[in-house]
Design an enzyme around this catalytic site. Sequence first.
Site, PDB file in Angstrom:
ATOM      1  N   ARG A  17      23.189  26.730 -22.562  1.00 16.42           N
ATOM      2  CA  ARG A  17      23.736  27.292 -21.327  1.00 16.42           C
ATOM      3  C   ARG A  17      25.000  28.116 -21.558  1.00 16.42           C
ATOM      4  O   ARG A  17      25.443  28.837 -20.679  1.00 16.42           O
ATOM      5  CB  ARG A  17      24.004  26.164 -20.315  1.00 16.42           C
ATOM      6  N   THR A  89      19.733  13.840 -27.309  1.00 14.90           N
ATOM      7  CA  THR A  89      20.928  13.028 -27.552  1.00 14.90           C
ATOM      8  C   THR A  89      20.594  11.655 -28.135  1.00 14.90           C
ATOM      9  O   THR A  89      21.378  11.095 -28.908  1.00 14.90           O
ATOM     10  CB  THR A  89      21.734  12.862 -26.255  1.00 14.90           C
ATOM     11  N   ASN A 181      26.149   9.690 -14.483  1.00 14.31           N
ATOM     12  CA  ASN A 181      26.438   9.174 -15.816  1.00 14.31           C
ATOM     13  C   ASN A 181      27.572   9.977 -16.448  1.00 14.31           C
ATOM     14  O   ASN A 181      27.439  11.169 -16.687  1.00 14.31           O
ATOM     15  CB  ASN A 181      25.160   9.300 -16.660  1.00 14.31           C
ATOM     16  N   ASN A 398      55.439  44.563 -51.888  1.00 14.15           N
ATOM     17  CA  ASN A 398      55.237  43.218 -52.440  1.00 14.15           C
ATOM     18  C   ASN A 398      53.920  43.044 -53.184  1.00 14.15           C
ATOM     19  O   ASN A 398      53.715  42.034 -53.831  1.00 14.15           O
ATOM     20  CB  ASN A 398      55.329  42.175 -51.314  1.00 14.15           C
TER      21      ASN A 398
HETATM   22  C1  UD1 Z   1      24.228  14.502 -20.907  1.00 13.30           C
HETATM   23  C2  UD1 Z   1      23.502  13.270 -20.386  1.00 13.30           C
HETATM   24  C3  UD1 Z   1      23.711  13.182 -18.872  1.00 13.30           C
HETATM   25  C4  UD1 Z   1      25.192  13.093 -18.584  1.00 13.30           C
HETATM   26  C5  UD1 Z   1      25.952  14.271 -19.201  1.00 13.30           C
HETATM   27  C6  UD1 Z   1      27.434  14.000 -19.129  1.00 13.30           C
HETATM   28  C7  UD1 Z   1      21.552  12.968 -21.853  1.00 13.30           C
HETATM   29  C8  UD1 Z   1      20.096  13.115 -21.996  1.00 13.30           C
HETATM   30  N1  UD1 Z   1      22.083  13.378 -20.700  1.00 13.30           N
HETATM   31  O1  UD1 Z   1      23.601  15.633 -20.356  1.00 13.30           O
HETATM   32  O2  UD1 Z   1      23.071  12.047 -18.345  1.00 13.30           O
HETATM   33  O3  UD1 Z   1      25.404  13.067 -17.178  1.00 13.30           O
HETATM   34  O4  UD1 Z   1      25.619  14.433 -20.602  1.00 13.30           O
HETATM   35  O5  UD1 Z   1      28.183  15.101 -19.568  1.00 13.30           O
HETATM   36  O6  UD1 Z   1      22.196  12.480 -22.775  1.00 13.30           O
HETATM   37  N2  UD1 Z   1      23.461  16.904 -28.686  1.00 13.30           N
HETATM   38  C9  UD1 Z   1      23.106  16.625 -29.996  1.00 13.30           C
HETATM   39  N3  UD1 Z   1      21.794  16.701 -30.369  1.00 13.30           N
HETATM   40  C10 UD1 Z   1      20.809  17.017 -29.494  1.00 13.30           C
HETATM   41  C11 UD1 Z   1      21.167  17.304 -28.153  1.00 13.30           C
HETATM   42  C12 UD1 Z   1      22.498  17.230 -27.784  1.00 13.30           C
HETATM   43  O7  UD1 Z   1      23.976  16.333 -30.821  1.00 13.30           O
HETATM   44  O8  UD1 Z   1      19.647  17.040 -29.904  1.00 13.30           O
HETATM   45  C13 UD1 Z   1      24.878  16.857 -28.307  1.00 13.30           C
HETATM   46  C14 UD1 Z   1      25.385  18.195 -27.822  1.00 13.30           C
HETATM   47  O9  UD1 Z   1      25.956  18.927 -28.896  1.00 13.30           O
HETATM   48  C15 UD1 Z   1      26.440  17.821 -26.779  1.00 13.30           C
HETATM   49  C16 UD1 Z   1      26.038  16.423 -26.330  1.00 13.30           C
HETATM   50  O10 UD1 Z   1      25.053  15.960 -27.237  1.00 13.30           O
HETATM   51  O11 UD1 Z   1      27.744  17.787 -27.324  1.00 13.30           O
HETATM   52  C17 UD1 Z   1      25.480  16.400 -24.916  1.00 13.30           C
HETATM   53  O12 UD1 Z   1      24.382  17.281 -24.812  1.00 13.30           O
HETATM   54  P1  UD1 Z   1      24.154  18.157 -23.517  1.00 13.30           P
HETATM   55  O13 UD1 Z   1      22.961  18.987 -23.736  1.00 13.30           O
HETATM   56  O14 UD1 Z   1      25.402  18.821 -23.121  1.00 13.30           O
HETATM   57  O15 UD1 Z   1      23.799  17.010 -22.443  1.00 13.30           O
HETATM   58  P2  UD1 Z   1      23.835  17.137 -20.856  1.00 13.30           P
HETATM   59  O16 UD1 Z   1      22.653  17.910 -20.425  1.00 13.30           O
HETATM   60  O17 UD1 Z   1      25.163  17.629 -20.436  1.00 13.30           O
HETATM   61 CA    CA Z   2      27.012  18.266 -21.513  1.00 10.75          CA
END
Ligand code: UD1
Ligand code: CA
Length: 482
Positions: A17, A89, A181, A398
């Site tokens: 995004r 995640t 969350n 220099n």
């Molecule tokens: C996530 C949560 C959501 C929560 C929100 C809070 C999940 C599925 N959802 O959503 O419930 O409300 O954060 O901010 O966890 N990342 C990895 N590997 C991956 C995918 C992501 O390391 O395969 C890392 C990303 O770099 C990032 C973090 O995990 O720093 C969160 O990922 P992001 O895609 O931002 O999750 P959200 O959609 O915001």
């Molecule tokens: Ca996030």
Amino acid sequence: MERPLAAIVLAAGLGTRMRSARAKVLHELAGEPLIVRSVRAFAALDPGFLVVVIGHQAADVEKTVRTAYSGREAQARLRFAIQNVLRGTGDAARCGLELLPQDFAGDILIGYGDMPMLTAPTLRRFIEAHRASGAPLSFTSLMLDHPAAYGRVVRGADGQVSAIVEARDASPPELAIKEINGGIYLADSAVLRQALAALGANNAQHEYYLTDIVGIARQRGYRVVAWQAPVAEEFAGINSREELARMERHLREEVNRRLMAEGVTLIDPASVYIAPEVKIGVDTTIGPNVQILGHSRIGSGVLIDGTAWLRNVEIGDRSHLKLGVRAEDCVIGEECEVGPFANLREGTRLEGHNRIGNFVETKKARIGRGTKASHLSYLGDAVIGEETNVGCGVITVNYDGYDKHETRVGDRCMVGCDSQLIAPVTVGNDVYVASGTTILHDVPDGALVMSQHPQREKPGWTAQWHRRHAGHPRANARQSRK
Ligand code: UD1
Ligand code: CA
């Protein structure tokens, strides 16, 4: 004895995004990469292990984190887990878990690398609440009027948490839930291992969601606590450039308000960017369009006219920065006058009562008390004494194409305009350098040094010159200008 604690920070994602070629966690807030800010909160807890899960631009992210924590004891406990394929995640958390010793038993704290506002005190309160509850799994939750894309906290008829449902997978009634969350989890290592092993990817994004550990733990009869976080702003995750800009503004306004309350005048707070760690003394006035970044320390009664970019700079009391100063990694002593349009590069040290005027560039230059360089100079790899006057257009030469060399100039010298000092070279105290001199060798104390040619005139030379060019295409232009 306190239970062992390990922390895992997830930072492997690209951050779709953001629409950027750069990994999201490397984007900066208040001049610092998001990942550095997030990791700092976890590192401050002194966990036995701190694992950062990296994937997208792994080398850059690792380097960024390591540089931020160089020399710290935390370094020793810092580990980097590579998530090769970004499968969500939950999968990232599994990668992190693999880097902990097999027999690690204790609490595991998991958070995301895109939460730059998080602080250690809040994490500590969360850990205390978790330990007091006795539940094997806790996560942070908050109430939001506009829950947007955050995961929704679903509770059963008994009010107990039953699962977290991602916005993309939520039914309309679930989407209406305002409890979301916050994205920090704390779990008993054994329960976490079990729950992560049971994750599936049967959802809208075909990813392994970390959030599913809540539902899994509940189904297996474990108690799960949703800890209502008291400071909602700390849990804001950055997902888009708009969110980043909004947080930047929020942070900036907070810093500006605090500084004004502490006695700093900001003529136009809307155009002043001051990093949170910066310290500024009372009665300092800062004009429009100024950025003060890093760990800068500004004294009292300082005047910064406007349009300045300063990073890791120390400025003494009552100094005056005129329009257009750029300074990085340097010390400006008390009662200095700098600018307009001066560039003080790393390693510059003005001892105090100095004047550095327009179009002067300094680098690794120690400039003694009361010494002036008022116009158009380059002073690099230089040590200059006290009360010396560096004339207009003086250059320290220099660099020989391979190495940098040092120039030393003593106290009370007059370095004439348009002189070059070919380093390495030392000029003593009380030396007069005639203007236009090229200094090749050391000059003893008290000497006058000059290298200019005697002046000669050739009467009528100009007319001869033009005659010689009579057929030249530019000849007419020259003639008509006469
Ligand atoms: C996530 C949560 C959501 C929560 C929100 C809070 C999940 C599925 N959802 O959503 O419930 O409300 O954060 O901010 O966890 N990342 C990895 N590997 C991956 C995918 C992501 O390391 O395969 C890392 C990303 O770099 C990032 C973090 O995990 O720093 C969160 O990922 P992001 O895609 O931002 O999750 P959200 O959609 O915001
Ligand atoms: Ca996030």
